[in-house]
Design an enzyme around this catalytic site. Structure first.
Site, PDB file in Angstrom:
ATOM      1  N   VAL A 204      92.886   4.288  31.742  1.00 21.06           N
ATOM      2  CA  VAL A 204      91.676   3.626  30.921  1.00 21.06           C
ATOM      3  C   VAL A 204      91.672   2.126  31.047  1.00 21.06           C
ATOM      4  O   VAL A 204      92.651   1.570  30.615  1.00 21.06           O
ATOM      5  CB  VAL A 204      91.636   3.766  29.365  1.00 21.06           C
TER       6      VAL A 204
ATOM      7  N   GLU B 258      85.579   5.735  42.223  1.00 18.61           N
ATOM      8  CA  GLU B 258      86.413   6.649  42.860  1.00 18.61           C
ATOM      9  C   GLU B 258      85.987   7.096  44.172  1.00 18.61           C
ATOM     10  O   GLU B 258      84.917   6.724  44.757  1.00 18.61           O
ATOM     11  CB  GLU B 258      86.233   7.817  41.661  1.00 18.61           C
TER      12      GLU B 258
ATOM     13  N   LYS C 255      88.108   9.193  30.358  1.00 11.70           N
ATOM     14  CA  LYS C 255      88.848   7.983  29.564  1.00 11.70           C
ATOM     15  C   LYS C 255      88.519   8.164  28.174  1.00 11.70           C
ATOM     16  O   LYS C 255      89.524   8.007  27.443  1.00 11.70           O
ATOM     17  CB  LYS C 255      88.026   6.585  30.354  1.00 11.70           C
TER      18      LYS C 255
END
Ligand code: ADP
Ligand code: ASP
Ligand code: MG
Length: 815
Positions: A609, A667, A682
């Site tokens: 996170v 990503e 997250k």
């Protein structure tokens, strides 16, 4: 007079023998010397092998014999001028012929008695001492040779004969009283019984020969010349950080050698101790190094532990049962049985209840011992009063040794907690009444780790070595390694952390180096590695079994996230930026946390996170200090933030997403970000870390993406769909403009419920001015009620993610 002994490596070949001759010639200028030599390195092993093969009818003993002959002839040819070689060469050949006759005899009879074995083994020292004596005579005319068998007399306990000191001392004194030579060369290890049969003093026994001579002649010194700079704090071949011990007492040296410090054969100390003759251990290959001085002085230096040793190939035999209690003589009977079988007991512990007794012996004695003990206690075993003995093989004894340990409290506690922290299972413990030694029996596969962690704890000023196994060296991984490389020295000097990367792997290749990969040219090393194989990678990590091992997952791969369990169970820490494990089913997340506790293996995932921002650590600290998180509001996607901060009338949505990918803010599969899954994961992790139980599908995800875009199966198709749906994204943008708001992808948790989605954020909201790829988290807790605890900063990017991983690694180093 001094006695000098040169070991196998020191006389391994002509080149080394020249070093020996130089040392001897130099010292002979000052005083008379006796020079005791071992067989050339490995020759005793080869003789043993040849004799065993011959007795087993295996003709390859002849090849070994030829190898032995060649080694000696080669050395002789290099050491002696050609003009003088011929008679010496024929002498060597005569000795070898004699040896061949003996081996042929074993071959024909199919038998090898211990008596014959001793005679065969004696050839190693006979050959080496002859060659060295002749070579020395070339420079030093006033030198000679004496066969130790004529002076050292023993009983006929072949293999490890007991010295008859009365007879031997007299013979030695008589001989040297009339010997005028400045140097006398003698073979170590070999002796003879009173009736003239060859015997040996036990493997490694040349040291003992030298000590017997030194003791008999009241030598001023006994010097043991070997291949290391003295007696070390631990075996330098296993513990790289080991240091030579400058001064040590006889008792300590004896204890270290009894417990495996092979550099000195254990009985060596006895004959010199009586006469108070100091022993100096020196390195033939580095004569200027100080070495170790062994004497009767006890040096009270600050560290009460002098050294750490081990003996491997140990078997633990436990005899237990109610029949042992209160029946005097059970242990006496046990030891008698073992003594009758000539089995040496290395380790004993007895429970104070007398219910059981546990002994440590060599693996090689285990079968005989088991049979003999069960036979001796046959009646009690039949009556179920005593259990048949329990035999555990392939163990190892490790020992801390130091004269001063008795005056210090807590050493054993420190020893066992160090082992415990490294998940080394302790099978048995013994502390000698002298308190000069604390020993523990552990599994053989843990030896290296145990010795190194104990050494680190007791000798290395608290430097902690961390061993990293890194999987995934893409954008983030590359930065991570760069950062380690840059900070290595700082960490060592300032935090006393010695960070080593032992393994690297990408999807194609993997590379291991037990001594630490050079981080200067790691890319090159990785290319030379073997093909990547996850299972093999895990096996290697387990096999190496290094202390403070850390598996670092810098992939986004689900199958990698499934390996954590295996690591944690082996006391290997896991540091990961891969969110999949912590966002998987709650039970799995919980299981990993539990394993981490149970096996004392940290499991850290700060970068799950907010990349490098200390968000998870903060939640942990809040919870640990008794606070309660009631509400979380956050913008947790650096990538979405970047995208919506740059998406305007000048940049199409498609182009902005593409750019985010190029800069490494998304990503590898951008759908994971744009669908909101990444943000949901997250917030889920934050919720769980706050102490709530939740599953991913309990989080409401209000996607702003057209379903058609999310259904694409390749990045290419996905980007195409973004172009097709350009109008959809423009509409969202225009709506925001009309509301004088900015678009933020917000995650929220309140009253046990969570949701994620795109929100229109008005000007007065703390999220409005969130720039670039920043993240922000607001924690509303029992203590932070009106003004939330706020963490804000860059929440994506290779460098900050790498530094977050790095911080987790350092957290482990500081534990
Ligand atoms: P030599 O042939 O000279 O007698 P050894 O092989 O018998 O030599 O003994 C030296 C070896 O002992 C070293 O090379 C080292 O591997 C081993 N050793 C084990 N423990 C220790 C220790 N504590 N200090 C020094 N050497 C040790
Ligand atoms: N050569 C013998 C051995 O290898 C004795 C010695 O080297 O000390 O055991
Ligand atoms: Mg030795």
């Amino acid at each position: 007079m001094k006695v000098l002994k040169f070991g196998g490596t020191s006389v391994a070949n002509a080149q080394n023998i020249k070093l020996v001759l130089a040392i001897v010639s130099d010292k002979a200028r000052e005083e008379k010397l006796i020079v005791v030599v071992s067989a050339f390195s490995k020759i005793t092993d080869l003789l043993q092998l040849a004799s065993q093969k011959a007795a087993a009818g295996d003709e390859s003993f002849k090849d070994i014999l030829a190898e032995i002959e060649k080694k000696h002839l080669d050395a002789l040819k290099e050491l002696i001028p050609v003009s003088e070689q011929s008679s010496l060469l024929s002498h060597i050949k005569r000795i070898v012929n004699h040896l061949e006759t003996l081996l042929d005899g074993c071959y024909l009879l199919g038998e090898l008695s211990s008596r014959t074995s001793d005679t065969i083994l004696s050839f190693g020292e006979l050959l080496s001492s002859y060659i060295i004596a002749e070579a020395l005579k070339q420079n030093l005319k006033n030198s000679s040779y004496k066969d130790s068998r004529e002076l050292i007399k023993t009983n006929n306990h072949f293999g490890k004969a007991i010295v008859n000191f009365d007879v031997s001392n007299e013979l030695i004194v008589d001989f040297f009283a009339s010997n005028e030579n400045q140097v006398v060369v003698m073979p170590g290890f070999i002796a003879a019984s009173l009736d003239g049969i060859n015997t040996t003093l036990g493997r490694g026994g040349s040291d003992y020969t030298a000590a017997i001579l030194a003791g008999a002649l009241d030598a001023s010194d006994l010097e043991i010349w070997t291949d290391v700079n003295g007696m070390f704090t631990a075996n330098p071949k296993i513990v790289k950080q080991a240091q030579p011990i400058a001064y040590i007492s006889y008792q300590e040296a004896m204890e270290l050698s009894h417990f495996g410090a092979k550099v000195l054969y254990p009985p060596t100390i006895q004959p010199v101790l009586r006469k108070n003759i100091p022993i100096l251990i020196k390195n033939t290959f580095e004569p200027a190094a100080e070495g170790t001085y062994i004497s009767n002085q006890v040096f009270t230096q600050s560290n009460p532990v002098k050294g750490i040793t081990h003996i491997d190939a140990i078997t633990l035999i436990t005899l237990e049962g109610s029949g042992m209690i209160g029946v005097s003589g059970s242990s006496k009977r046990l030891f008698e049985v073992l003594s009758n079988k000539n089995i040496n007991v290395i380790f004993i512990t007895q429970a104070s209840s007398e219910h059981s007794i546990c002994i440590g012996i060599l693996n090689s004695d285990a079968d005989v011992a088991e049979e003999a003990i069960n036979k001796a206690f046959e009646v009690e075993i039949l009556q179920n009063k005593i259990e048949p003995c329990i035999v555990e093989k392939n163990l190892c004894i490790i020992a801390l040794v130091g004269e001063n340990m008795k005056n210090h409290q807590g050493l054993s506690g420190r020893m066992f907690s160090t082992l415990g922290k490294n998940n080394v299972n302790i099978r048995a413990i013994a502390q000698g009444a002298s308190e000069r030694n604390i020993s523990a029996v552990i599994n053989e596969r843990d030896v290296k780790k145990a010795l190194n962690s104990l050494h680190e704890n007791f000798f290395e000023e608290n430097t902690k070595q961390l061993n990293l196994f890194v999987m995934g060296v893409g954008n983030v991984g590359e930065k991570f390694i760069e950062q380690i490389h840059q900070q290595k020295k700082f960490l060592k000097d300032n935090l006393k952390i010695n960070l080593r990367v032992i393994a690297l792997s990408n999807s194609r290749k993997m590379y291991f180096d037990e001594d630490g990969i050079s981080l200067k040219d790691w890319q090159f090393a990785l290319e030379t590695g073997e093909l990547a194989d996850k299972e093999q990678f895990i096996n290697n990590v387990k096999q190496l079994n290094l202390r403070n091992s850390i598996f670092v997952d810098i992939t986004a791969n689900e199958s990698v996230s499934k390996t954590y369990e295996q690591f944690l169970k082996r006391n290997i820490a896991v540091v990961t930026c891969n969110k999949i494990a912590c966002a998987s089913e709650y039970d799995n997340y919980k299981k990993l946390k539990k394993l981490s506790q149970q096996f004392n293996a940290p499991f850290l995932f700060e970068t799950n996170v907010g990349a490098g921002l200390p968000i998870i650590d903060t939640v942990k600290n809040l919870v640990a200090s008794g606070d309660k998180v009631n509400k979380i509001q956050a913008v947790l996607s650096g990538s979405l933030n970047f995208i919506f901060n740059n998406f305007d009338e000048n940049n199409t949505f498609h182009n902005v997403v593409k750019e985010a990918g190029v800069q490494g803010f998304t990503e590898p599969d951008p759908k994971i970000d744009l669908s909101g899954i990444d943000v949901a994961r997250k917030i889920l992790i934050l919720i769980r870390e706050s102490g709530y139980k939740m599953e991913i599908d309990e989080i409401t995800n209000e996607s702003f993406m057209p379903a058609e875009c999310l259904d694409t199966t390749s990045n290419e198709a996905f980007f195409e769909s973004l172009q097709t749906h350009a109008a959809h994204f423009e509409t969202i943008y225009k709506e925001a403009l009309s509301k004088e708001s900015r678009l933020k992808y917000v995650a929220q948790f309140e009253n046990g419920k969570a949701n994620v989605g795109l929100r229109f954020i008005p000007k007065d909201h703390p999220f409005y001015n969130l720039e670039g790829k920043d993240n922000i988290v607001l924690f509303f807790t029992d203590r932070y009620v009106d003004q939330p605890l706020l963490i804000k900063g860059a929440g994506a990017g290779a460098a900050v993610t790498a530094s977050g991983i790095f911080a987790d690694v350092i957290r482990i180093g500081n534990i």
